[in-house]
Structures are given as structure tokens and as C-alpha cells.
Design an enzyme around this catalytic site. Structure first.
Site, PDB file in Angstrom:
ATOM      1  N   ALA A   8      -8.932  10.308  -2.856  1.00 53.52           N
ATOM      2  CA  ALA A   8      -9.705   9.185  -2.310  1.00 53.52           C
ATOM      3  C   ALA A   8      -9.366   7.903  -3.074  1.00 53.52           C
ATOM      4  CB  ALA A   8     -11.201   9.485  -2.405  1.00 53.52           C
ATOM      5  N   PHE A 158       2.695   2.551   4.361  1.00 54.12           N
ATOM      6  CA  PHE A 158       3.371   1.282   4.067  1.00 54.12           C
ATOM      7  C   PHE A 158       2.395   0.135   3.804  1.00 54.12           C
ATOM      8  CE2 PHE A 158       6.432   3.761   6.576  1.00 54.12           C
ATOM      9  CZ  PHE A 158       7.516   3.733   5.705  1.00 54.12           C
ATOM     10  N   LEU A 159       1.103   0.429   3.710  1.00 49.95           N
ATOM     11  CA  LEU A 159       0.144  -0.666   3.502  1.00 49.95           C
ATOM     12  C   LEU A 159       0.399  -1.339   2.154  1.00 49.95           C
ATOM     13  CD1 LEU A 159      -2.255  -0.022   1.189  1.00 49.95           C
ATOM     14  CD2 LEU A 159      -3.013   1.539   2.929  1.00 49.95           C
ATOM     15  N   ASN A 221      10.519   0.477  -0.229  1.00 47.17           N
ATOM     16  CA  ASN A 221      10.017  -0.185  -1.440  1.00 47.17           C
ATOM     17  C   ASN A 221      11.166  -0.742  -2.277  1.00 47.17           C
ATOM     18  OD1 ASN A 221       7.356   0.033  -0.891  1.00 47.17           O
ATOM     19  ND2 ASN A 221       6.884   1.614  -2.396  1.00 47.17           N
ATOM     20  N   LEU A 224      12.321  -4.006  -0.673  1.00 43.48           N
ATOM     21  CA  LEU A 224      11.347  -5.092  -0.865  1.00 43.48           C
ATOM     22  C   LEU A 224      11.417  -5.621  -2.292  1.00 43.48           C
ATOM     23  CD1 LEU A 224       8.309  -3.579   1.085  1.00 43.48           C
ATOM     24  CD2 LEU A 224       9.586  -5.635   1.711  1.00 43.48           C
ATOM     25  N   CYS A 273       3.525   0.872  -7.373  1.00 42.15           N
ATOM     26  CA  CYS A 273       4.573   1.626  -6.674  1.00 42.15           C
ATOM     27  C   CYS A 273       6.007   1.131  -6.809  1.00 42.15           C
ATOM     28  CB  CYS A 273       4.206   1.742  -5.206  1.00 42.15           C
ATOM     29  SG  CYS A 273       2.756   2.793  -5.002  1.00 42.15           S
ATOM     30  N   ARG A 439       3.283 -18.472 -10.563  1.00 39.48           N
ATOM     31  CA  ARG A 439       3.292 -18.141  -9.135  1.00 39.48           C
ATOM     32  C   ARG A 439       3.678 -19.331  -8.259  1.00 39.48           C
ATOM     33  NH1 ARG A 439       2.867 -12.698  -7.920  1.00 39.48           N
ATOM     34  NH2 ARG A 439       1.681 -11.668  -9.555  1.00 39.48           N
TER      35      ARG A 439
HETATM   36  P1  NAD Z   1      -4.847   6.708  -6.752  1.00 37.83           P
HETATM   37  O1  NAD Z   1      -4.579   7.078  -8.159  1.00 37.83           O
HETATM   38  O2  NAD Z   1      -5.645   5.482  -6.446  1.00 37.83           O
HETATM   39  O3  NAD Z   1      -5.584   7.922  -6.008  1.00 37.83           O
HETATM   40  C1  NAD Z   1      -5.217   9.263  -6.131  1.00 37.83           C
HETATM   41  C2  NAD Z   1      -6.491  10.108  -6.119  1.00 37.83           C
HETATM   42  O4  NAD Z   1      -6.144  11.481  -6.029  1.00 37.83           O
HETATM   43  C3  NAD Z   1      -7.358   9.972  -7.368  1.00 37.83           C
HETATM   44  O5  NAD Z   1      -8.648   9.521  -7.020  1.00 37.83           O
HETATM   45  C4  NAD Z   1      -7.382  11.402  -7.956  1.00 37.83           C
HETATM   46  O6  NAD Z   1      -8.626  11.733  -8.562  1.00 37.83           O
HETATM   47  C5  NAD Z   1      -7.140  12.223  -6.716  1.00 37.83           C
HETATM   48  N1  NAD Z   1      -6.686  13.591  -6.956  1.00 37.83           N
HETATM   49  C6  NAD Z   1      -5.788  14.036  -7.862  1.00 37.83           C
HETATM   50  N2  NAD Z   1      -5.625  15.367  -7.760  1.00 37.83           N
HETATM   51  C7  NAD Z   1      -6.434  15.780  -6.749  1.00 37.83           C
HETATM   52  C8  NAD Z   1      -6.701  17.034  -6.146  1.00 37.83           C
HETATM   53  N3  NAD Z   1      -6.102  18.149  -6.567  1.00 37.83           N
HETATM   54  N4  NAD Z   1      -7.588  17.093  -5.126  1.00 37.83           N
HETATM   55  C9  NAD Z   1      -8.204  15.975  -4.697  1.00 37.83           C
HETATM   56  N5  NAD Z   1      -7.987  14.748  -5.231  1.00 37.83           N
HETATM   57  C10 NAD Z   1      -7.115  14.652  -6.243  1.00 37.83           C
HETATM   58  O7  NAD Z   1      -3.414   6.619  -6.034  1.00 37.83           O
HETATM   59  P2  NAD Z   1      -3.024   5.746  -4.752  1.00 37.83           P
HETATM   60  O8  NAD Z   1      -2.736   4.347  -5.144  1.00 37.83           O
HETATM   61  O9  NAD Z   1      -3.997   6.015  -3.668  1.00 37.83           O
HETATM   62  O10 NAD Z   1      -1.612   6.412  -4.401  1.00 37.83           O
HETATM   63  C11 NAD Z   1      -1.541   7.713  -3.856  1.00 37.83           C
HETATM   64  C12 NAD Z   1      -0.129   7.910  -3.324  1.00 37.83           C
HETATM   65  O11 NAD Z   1       0.137   6.960  -2.281  1.00 37.83           O
HETATM   66  C13 NAD Z   1       0.977   7.709  -4.354  1.00 37.83           C
HETATM   67  O12 NAD Z   1       2.015   8.633  -4.097  1.00 37.83           O
HETATM   68  C14 NAD Z   1       1.472   6.305  -4.071  1.00 37.83           C
HETATM   69  O13 NAD Z   1       2.825   6.135  -4.431  1.00 37.83           O
HETATM   70  C15 NAD Z   1       1.314   6.208  -2.571  1.00 37.83           C
HETATM   71  N6  NAD Z   1       1.143   4.850  -2.043  1.00 37.83           N
HETATM   72  C16 NAD Z   1       0.312   3.960  -2.667  1.00 37.83           C
HETATM   73  C17 NAD Z   1       0.129   2.683  -2.117  1.00 37.83           C
HETATM   74  C18 NAD Z   1      -0.795   1.685  -2.757  1.00 37.83           C
HETATM   75  O14 NAD Z   1      -0.851   0.559  -2.271  1.00 37.83           O
HETATM   76  N7  NAD Z   1      -1.510   2.003  -3.811  1.00 37.83           N
HETATM   77  C19 NAD Z   1       0.762   2.344  -0.915  1.00 37.83           C
HETATM   78  C20 NAD Z   1       1.591   3.278  -0.302  1.00 37.83           C
HETATM   79  C21 NAD Z   1       1.774   4.525  -0.865  1.00 37.83           C
HETATM   80  C1  UGA Z   2       4.067  -2.642  -1.741  1.00 43.67           C
HETATM   81  C2  UGA Z   2       4.709  -2.718  -0.355  1.00 43.67           C
HETATM   82  O1  UGA Z   2       4.650  -4.067   0.105  1.00 43.67           O
HETATM   83  C3  UGA Z   2       3.991  -1.795   0.627  1.00 43.67           C
HETATM   84  O2  UGA Z   2       4.668  -1.801   1.875  1.00 43.67           O
HETATM   85  C4  UGA Z   2       3.979  -0.373   0.060  1.00 43.67           C
HETATM   86  O3  UGA Z   2       3.267   0.494   0.913  1.00 43.67           O
HETATM   87  C5  UGA Z   2       3.326  -0.377  -1.300  1.00 43.67           C
HETATM   88  O4  UGA Z   2       4.052  -1.289  -2.175  1.00 43.67           O
HETATM   89  C6  UGA Z   2       3.352   0.946  -1.980  1.00 43.67           C
HETATM   90  O5  UGA Z   2       4.163   1.797  -1.664  1.00 43.67           O
HETATM   91  O6  UGA Z   2       2.543   1.065  -2.899  1.00 43.67           O
HETATM   92  P1  UGA Z   2       1.908  -3.683  -2.881  1.00 43.67           P
HETATM   93  O7  UGA Z   2       2.573  -3.247  -4.143  1.00 43.67           O
HETATM   94  O8  UGA Z   2       0.503  -3.285  -2.655  1.00 43.67           O
HETATM   95  O9  UGA Z   2       2.740  -3.127  -1.627  1.00 43.67           O
HETATM   96  O10 UGA Z   2       1.971  -5.267  -2.758  1.00 43.67           O
HETATM   97  P2  UGA Z   2       3.161  -6.303  -2.430  1.00 43.67           P
HETATM   98  O11 UGA Z   2       2.632  -7.337  -1.545  1.00 43.67           O
HETATM   99  O12 UGA Z   2       4.393  -5.612  -2.000  1.00 43.67           O
HETATM  100  O13 UGA Z   2       3.422  -6.975  -3.853  1.00 43.67           O
HETATM  101  C7  UGA Z   2       4.013  -6.268  -4.915  1.00 43.67           C
HETATM  102  C8  UGA Z   2       4.296  -7.208  -6.063  1.00 43.67           C
HETATM  103  O14 UGA Z   2       5.361  -8.090  -5.744  1.00 43.67           O
HETATM  104  C9  UGA Z   2       3.106  -8.100  -6.438  1.00 43.67           C
HETATM  105  O15 UGA Z   2       3.041  -8.238  -7.826  1.00 43.67           O
HETATM  106  C10 UGA Z   2       3.456  -9.416  -5.775  1.00 43.67           C
HETATM  107  O16 UGA Z   2       2.842 -10.513  -6.400  1.00 43.67           O
HETATM  108  C11 UGA Z   2       4.950  -9.440  -5.949  1.00 43.67           C
HETATM  109  N1  UGA Z   2       5.665 -10.290  -4.976  1.00 43.67           N
HETATM  110  C12 UGA Z   2       5.587  -9.999  -3.654  1.00 43.67           C
HETATM  111  C13 UGA Z   2       6.433 -11.359  -5.419  1.00 43.67           C
HETATM  112  O17 UGA Z   2       6.509 -11.621  -6.641  1.00 43.67           O
HETATM  113  N2  UGA Z   2       7.106 -12.117  -4.505  1.00 43.67           N
HETATM  114  C14 UGA Z   2       7.060 -11.854  -3.172  1.00 43.67           C
HETATM  115  O18 UGA Z   2       7.715 -12.577  -2.390  1.00 43.67           O
HETATM  116  C15 UGA Z   2       6.285 -10.766  -2.730  1.00 43.67           C
END
Ligand code: NAD
Ligand code: UGA
Length: 459
Positions: A8, A158-159, A221, A224, A273, A439
Site C-alpha cells: 500500500a 508509469f505514474l 525510466n 526519461l 526510481c 530549479r
Molecule cells: P513503497 O515503499 O512506497 O511501498 C511498498 C509497500 O509494500 C510498503 O508499504 C511495504 O510495507 C509493503 N510490503 C512489503 N512487503 C510486503 C508484503 N509481503 N506484503 C504486503 N505488503 C508488503 O514503494 P512504492 O513507491 O509504492 O514502489 C513500489 C514499486 O513500484 C517499486 O518496484 C517501484 O519501483 C515501482 N514504482 C514506483 C513509482 C513511484 O512513483 N513511487 C512509480 C512507478 C513504479
Molecule cells: C518517474 C517517471 O516520470 C514515471 O513515469 C515513473 O513511473 C516513475 O519515475 C517511477 O517509475 O517511479 P517520478 O520520479 O515520480 O516519476 O517524477 P518525475 O516527474 O519523473 O521527476 C523525477 C525527477 O526528475 C525529479 O527530481 C524532477 O525534479 C526531475 N526532473 C524532471 C528534472 O530535473 N527535469 C525535468 O525536466 C523533469
């Protein structure tokens, strides 16, 4: 239909909330082992700050969206199980510092196998190394009741944080990878396509084989982040030559083949990420015997590290080569605006550099808690005698942070920073008063007219 999601976090919470919101007929249960996090998801103070998230959660929670620590029941009841747990960079053993740590993923697979009493679709939502699905399927099959079928799908997210709700409600695309070669695989892919088709145009839902889907997430990623490191490398050249990096970015970005997005020069990219996923890609290239490809992508990280340390060095050298005892106001600590997330934030690295130089940091961020800042800076709130840490002053108000400062650094592009009363800030600072705009969001001409010495990225 019942969906469950293990994890979550920043991804599991918002993505499942969106599915529940858009699909009232589907019951969505998000399970996590972290009780505090689940309690927060069930409260008015959600654990993730995202514009628009409160409204989506409030509309669906209790109706068809549930948050629980009871993963056993959640797994048993679900038809589709998303796995959205963390996949951090490994810190030990083979591949330490590069490979993804898959222990949480494997634990989920073992739980799913143990508690399932019928066939299920298991969806990789976490970002994973290419070919993880193979290991997942092996663990599921080896530990479950014989005869059950587990179709593994890859559905990377991809959010971006700060725009999660917008990204989820109107995604550029949804990617679903599965076993295209079997009837059961194609059926599983179609089941997940049908879930998204409740609100996403069918032509934006891409289906591929498993490996293309897993790899596409890492590559997206990497591309980007590569754009940011590319423009940041050029920012240094701009500073030496009189070119203006924002003008260069605009000039090249109007070429439709290049495009205008992700060309904003900065103090360096952060977030949980980009670095982790590129390191993972580098590791995979090395693992598959492609050292030249690995070295190519590793440069994206090398350049980003350089950009961050270049910024802290610039602050020190500009302030007459010493910041010892000097107050430096840091505006912003989150890795980007509109999030409370600080994972890998540039502010943390610049902050640590400045603390090493014995500066006093006065930090203001609209959403990041003081606890988080102290943790990221590896500092405690009090010294050995129980007195407050004198090196770090967390300020609720940006004016208080700037008061008595020698320099002010913009670390995060929060919109509210653009409208500050800079005359008031200037009046309260030591002279010469320096601004380091990490920035490029401020009006530098206006600042210079007030009397500030301004350093901007790439100008
Ligand atoms: P997060 O650390 O915020 O959340 C992960 C959660 O999983 C934690 O709350 C943890 O307690 C829980 N967890 C761990 N083991 C568990 C289990 N066995 N059962 C149930 N829950 C468990 O991580 P996140 O940022 O949500 O990222 C999760 C994945 O999504 C990563 O692989 C990340 O690379 C990917 N991702 C993240 C983003 C982002 O914007 N943060 C965007 C795209 C993809
Ligand atoms: C990024 C990707 O944009 C998402 O598509 C992907 O799902 C996600 O990683 C992931 O896999 O976790 P995020 O890291 O949340 O998303 O945010 P971004 O908007 O990509 O920014 C990342 C970093 O780059 C920030 O520190 C931002 O300030 C910086 N950035 C972004 C720059 O310095 N210049 C830019 O032009 C854009």
C-alpha cells in the site's frame, strides 16, 4: 470480481484507489504488512500526499475499496493479485549497489502460493528486472496446491508522483505483458485489459509478451532520466559560454523529433526510481555480457551525481570558500513539487555536503516533516546532552528560514516559492545576499534589481 494488491505504498495505494473509483463493480482490497500505513490509509490523513488523491479515496473507500493488514483473507478472496511492493537496490552480496533486491517480491509469491485455494492471475505492478516473471511462476507453482494455475502478468506503472491521479485517470498508455503463446495466458491478458478498459481507451492499452513489458518499464525510466542528465550536462557548458540552458532546451525541444518535455535543467533528478532502475538496467547489461551497454547507461547516474555535487561546491565557492557557521536557507526538500516524498532527493545530498562544510541549514518545505529531513540528513534532533541540533533549523515559514542567512538555495520547484516577497527576504539576509536557484524558477532580473547575487543552473 475481486482484486487484491500486496503493498500500500506510493504505487499500490493510488493505483488501486483509481481502479476502485473507476470500477464500482470490482472489490479492491489493498493489503500491507505495515500497520501504521494501513491505519493512515483508513484515516483522514493519507500516508501519501498527491493532489486529488483524497477525493478518489473518499469516494471509493468503504464502498469497494478496502485497506487491511489481513493479507491472508485478501489473497484467498482475490481473482487478480497485484504485487506492488518495493524493489530497492540491493545493499549486500552479489550485485550490491546495482541489482534490484527481490526479497519482498519472492515473499509475496510464497504467500500467494500458500494461501490460494484456486487459480489466480498474479500481476507484477512493481518495477522488476526483465525475466522476473519466470522466477515468480516457478515459486508459485512449486509451493501451491497441485493443479492450480497461476498466470503471471507484467503491468508496470508509469505514474509520476505529484501527478499520480492525473496520470492514472488519463494514462498515455497502459502496458500489459503476458504469455501470448498460450490460451490461458491470452485469457489472463484479456481479463486485465477489461479492467482498464473501464476508463482507458482500448487503443491506449498495449499488450506484449512478458519480457518486453518488464524491460519497457526500465527503459522508459532510463530514457526519461537520460534526457535530464543530457540537459544538465549542457547546463555546465552554458555556464562557461554565455548560452542559456532554458533557451537551448526550448530551441531543441521545438523539434518535434526531440519534443519539449523532460528538458528542464535542475540541481539533479531525485525520486525513488530513476537511479534504482538505471542501476538495475546497468546490472542486467553486465549480467547478460554487455559491458559497453552497461557503461553507456551508467553515465546517466554519473552525470546526475556530478550535477548535485557541482551545486553544493558552487554554494561553498561563491560564499568565499567557507560556509562554516553560516546559515544557508534551503527552500524545498521533496524530490519534486507536489509530493512529500524525499527518496533520493537532491536536497538530501546537497544538504549533507553543506553539513560536512559545517554550514547551518535552515530548511523549509511545505510538505516534508522535520523527522524525515533529520533522517535523510543522517542527523539526530538533539546532541549528546539533549540540546537541539544547532546545525539544522527546520522552519515552517520560508521567511524565517532566510532570516540571517548568507545564501538561499531553491531545491524544489514548489509554485509557492515564486511568489515570495524577496525584498523582505533580502532585507533579512547577510550581504552580499546570494540566491542559488537549483530549479530556475525565480525571476532573476527582479532579484538582481533588489540587490541579490544570483546563481542559476545553466546561465
Ligand atoms: P513503497 O515503499 O512506497 O511501498 C511498498 C509497500 O509494500 C510498503 O508499504 C511495504 O510495507 C509493503 N510490503 C512489503 N512487503 C510486503 C508484503 N509481503 N506484503 C504486503 N505488503 C508488503 O514503494 P512504492 O513507491 O509504492 O514502489 C513500489 C514499486 O513500484 C517499486 O518496484 C517501484 O519501483 C515501482 N514504482 C514506483 C513509482 C513511484 O512513483 N513511487 C512509480 C512507478 C513504479
Ligand atoms: C518517474 C517517471 O516520470 C514515471 O513515469 C515513473 O513511473 C516513475 O519515475 C517511477 O517509475 O517511479 P517520478 O520520479 O515520480 O516519476 O517524477 P518525475 O516527474 O519523473 O521527476 C523525477 C525527477 O526528475 C525529479 O527530481 C524532477 O525534479 C526531475 N526532473 C524532471 C528534472 O530535473 N527535469 C525535468 O525536466 C523533469
Amino acid at each position: 470480481m475481486k482484486i487484491c494488491c500486496l503493498g500500500a505504498g506510493y504505487v499500490g495505494g493510488p493505483t488501486m484507489a483509481m481502479i476502485a473509483y473507476k470500477c464500482p463493480d470490482i472489490t479492491v482490497t489493498v493489503a500491507d504488512i505495515n500497520e501504521a500505513r494501513i491505519n493512515a490509509w483508513n484515516s483522514d490523513e493519507l500516508p501519501v500526499f498527491e493532489p486529488g488523491l483524497d477525493e478518489v479515496v473518499h469516494a471509493a473507500r468503504g464502498r469497494n475499496l478496502f485497506f487491511t493488514t489481513d493479507k491472508v483473507t485478501a489473497i484467498k478472496e482475490a481473482d487478480i493479485i497485484f504485487v506492488s511492493v518495493g524493489t530497492p537496490t540491493k545493499t549486500y552480496g552479489a550485485g550490491a549497489g546495482k541489482a534490484a533486491d527481490l526479497k519482498y517480491i519472492e515473499l509475496c509469491a510464497r504467500d500467494i502460493a500458500q494461501y490460494s485455494d484456486r487459480s489466480k492471475i498474479v500481476v507484477e505492478k512493481s518495477t522488476l528486472p526483465v525475466r522476473t516473471a519466470q522466477g515468480l511462476k516457478t515459486v508459485l507453482e512449486a509451493n501451491s496446491t497441485p493443479g492450480l494455475d497461476f498466470q503471471v502478468l507484467s503491468n508496470p506503472e508509469f505514474l509520476a508522483e505529484g501527478t499520480a491521479i492525473e496520470d492514472l485517470s488519463k494514462p498515455d498508455r497502459v502496458l500489459i505483458g503476458g504469455d501470448e503463446d498460450s490460451e490461458a495466458g491470452r485469457k489472463a491478458i484479456q481479463t486485465l485489459v477489461d479492467v482498464y478498459a473501464n476508463w482507458v481507451d482500448r487503443d491506449r492499452i498495449i499488450t506484449t509478451n512478458l519480457w518486453s513489458s518488464e524491460l519497457s518499464k526500465l527503459v522508459a525510466n532510463a530514457f526519461l532520466a537520460q534526457r535530464i542528465s543530457s540537459i544538465n550536462s549542457i547546463s555546465a557548458l552554458c555556464e562557461r559560454t554565455g548560452a542559456n540552458v532554458d533557451q537551448v532546451a526550448y530551441a531543441i525541444g521545438t523539434d518535434s523529433r526531440i519534443g519539449p518535455k523532460f528538458l528542464k535543467a535542475s540541481v539533479g533528478f531525485g525520486g525513488s526510481c530513476f537511479q534504482k532502475d538505471i542501476l538495475n538496467l546497468v546490472y542486467l547489461c553486465e549480467y547478460f555480457g554487455l559491458p559497453d551497454v552497461a557503461a553507456y547507461w551508467e553515465q546517466v547516474i554519473v552525470m546526475n551525481d556530478w550535477q548535485k555535487s557541482r551545486f553544493s561546491q558552487k554554494i561553498v565557492s561563491t560564499l568565499f570558500n567557507t560556509v562554516n557557521g553560516k546559515r544557508i536557507a534551503m527552500l524545498g526538500f521533496a524530490f519534486k513539487k507536489d509530493t512529500n516524498d524525499t527518496r533520493e532527493t537532491a536536497a538530501m545530498y546537497v544538504g549533507r555536503d553543506l553539513l560536512d562544510e559545517q554550514a547551518v541549514l535552515a530548511i523549509h518545505d511545505p510538505k516534508v516533516s522535520p523527522e524525515q529531513m533529520f533522517k535523510d540528513l543522517k542527523e539526530s534532533r538533539t546532541d549528546a546532552d539533549g540540546n537541539p541540533n544547532k546545525q539544522i533549523d527546520v522552519c515552517e515559514d520560508p521567511y524565517a528560514a532566510a532570516k540571517g542567512a548568507h545564501g538561499l538555495a531553491i531545491m524544489t520547484e514548489w509554485d509557492s516559492f515564486k511568489d515570495l516577497d524577496f525584498q523582505k527576504i533580502y532585507d533579512g539576509m547577510y550581504k552580499p545576499a546570494f540566491v542559488f536557484d537549483g530549479r530556475n524558477i525565480l525571476d532573476h532580473e527582479k532579484l538582481r534589481k533588489i540587490g541579490f547575487e544570483v546563481f542559476a543552473i545553466g546561465r
